[in-house]
Design an enzyme around this catalytic site. Sequence first.
Site, PDB file in Angstrom:
ATOM      1  N   HIS A   1       0.687  -1.469   0.162  1.00  7.73           N
ATOM      2  CA  HIS A   1       0.361   0.397  -0.019  1.00  7.73           C
ATOM      3  C   HIS A   1       1.190   1.449  -0.462  1.00  7.73           C
ATOM      4  CE1 HIS A   1      -3.622   0.783  -0.479  1.00  7.73           C
ATOM      5  NE2 HIS A   1      -4.841   1.005   1.480  1.00  7.73           N
TER       6      HIS A   1
ATOM      7  N   ASN B   1      -9.387   2.867  -0.865  1.00  8.73           N
ATOM      8  CA  ASN B   1      -9.930   3.923  -0.573  1.00  8.73           C
ATOM      9  C   ASN B   1      -9.091   5.660  -0.156  1.00  8.73           C
ATOM     10  OD1 ASN B   1     -11.689   2.541   1.164  1.00  8.73           O
ATOM     11  ND2 ASN B   1     -10.523   1.867   1.900  1.00  8.73           N
TER      12      ASN B   1
END
Length: 183
Positions: free
Chosen positions: A19, A109
Amino acid sequence: MYLIVGLGNIGEKYQYTRHNVGFLVIDEMAKNLQTSNVNNSNFQSTLLKSGYNLFAKPTTYMNNSGVAVHSIKEYYKIDLENIIVIHDDLDLPFGTVKFKIGGGHGGHNGLKSLDSHIGKDYIRVRIGIGKPQNKDDVANFVLSDFSKEELNKLEDIIKHTINAIEALKTADIDEVKSKFTLK
């Protein structure tokens, strides 16, 4: 002025996770440039400046990245077409690098937050991290470290991505796509 944003999560435990590939690109770019820190707590970011470029690593954690980017965008009056966001992409095989303007968030997100705070028409540099074998394991997968083998390959992928980002400042996105897309 360009705002180049790497998406990721703050903290040492996240440093080499899938990420955080956006943060890794920003870190490598900063190593090769003369930069100065921009200290403004309103930005909620680690923000570096080099010439007409700003390099941001939001410190809000991934899900609120848009808050940080919005404050920088507004303060410096940066147009969306001059915002380049580097992020991980589960839908691309590991090592793939693709470019686009706008589009959906694909469940990411960080992108979801950016889209809601600044709009969708910024430049996206998508770096493939692959997918977990089990769809229910996505959160653990994106927050897991790259393997040693992946880290060895990542160095070249990051260098390639940096060259593409430099090209994005002067070339049309279609030119960059044809020259720098890695599959």
